[in-house]
Design a protein around this motif. Structure first.
Motif, mmCIF file in Angstrom:
data_model
loop_
_atom_site.group_PDB
_atom_site.id
_atom_site.type_symbol
_atom_site.label_atom_id
_atom_site.label_comp_id
_atom_site.label_asym_id
_atom_site.label_seq_id
_atom_site.Cartn_x
_atom_site.Cartn_y
_atom_site.Cartn_z
ATOM 1 N N LEU A 1 0.811 -1.212 0.000
ATOM 2 C CA LEU A 1 0.000 0.000 0.000
ATOM 3 C C LEU A 1 0.847 1.265 0.000
ATOM 4 N N ASP A 2 2.005 1.197 0.622
ATOM 5 C CA ASP A 2 2.885 2.362 0.754
ATOM 6 C C ASP A 2 3.747 2.494 -0.499
ATOM 7 N N LEU A 3 3.211 3.143 -1.522
ATOM 8 C CA LEU A 3 3.899 3.229 -2.809
ATOM 9 C C LEU A 3 5.163 4.077 -2.762
ATOM 10 N N ASP A 4 5.176 5.149 -1.966
ATOM 11 C CA ASP A 4 6.354 6.024 -1.937
ATOM 12 C C ASP A 4 7.342 5.644 -0.849
ATOM 13 N N ALA A 5 7.107 4.543 -0.127
ATOM 14 C CA ALA A 5 7.961 4.041 0.943
ATOM 15 C C ALA A 5 8.199 5.097 2.001
ATOM 16 N N GLY A 6 7.223 5.925 2.263
ATOM 17 C CA GLY A 6 7.347 6.989 3.247
ATOM 18 C C GLY A 6 6.936 6.572 4.650
ATOM 19 N N GLY A 7 6.465 5.368 4.816
ATOM 20 C CA GLY A 7 6.074 4.900 6.138
ATOM 21 C C GLY A 7 4.637 5.176 6.496
ATOM 22 N N SER A 8 3.923 5.751 5.547
ATOM 23 C CA SER A 8 2.497 5.995 5.806
ATOM 24 C C SER A 8 1.722 5.827 4.486
#
Length: 127
Positions: free
Chosen positions: A115-122
């Protein structure tokens, strides 16, 4: 002998009438079946109906995802952290909700990374 002769023409008329009626209804049944099958095939292949069905399904899934994010705690900010996700996914209501979506979440971290496509942790959802 005369009596048999008088009865014969009448019985032939009845037999012929029944045969014609049976044949007529059999042909009508076949024609009706072909027409109905053609109408069913036409309705299933109608592009506008297919597109409308897909849009309705998409809207329903978006609403389910928004409701899921709301349950997991994204009411105010519109985002979910991994901690919120991991905590929320243990809830029987959320597990049931994933099952209604056809998802079996056995590994929360792997699912969250998907779900976290940008790997930002949210993960965000436009609520």
């Amino acid at each position: 002998m005369e009596r048999c002769y008088e009865w014969a023409p009448f019985s032939n008329d009845i037999i012929i009438t029944r045969q014609i009626s049976f044949t007529y209804f059999a042909v009508l049944n076949v024609v009706t079946g072909v027409f109905c099958q053609s109408a069913i095939d036409s309705a299933q292949n109608d592009h506008a109906n297919v597109v409308q069905s897909m849009l309705a399904n998409k809207e329903a899934h978006v609403e389910k995802i928004k409701e899921l994010f709301s349950r997991l705690g994204a009411d105010k900010t519109g985002l979910i952290t991994y901690g919120m996700f991991e905590e929320g996914i243990q809830s029987p209501a959320v597990i049931e909700y994933f099952e209604t979506l056809g998802l079996d979440v056995w590994d929360a971290w792997s699912f969250f990374k998907l779900l976290d496509l940008d790997a930002g942790g949210s993960v965000t959802c436009g609520l």
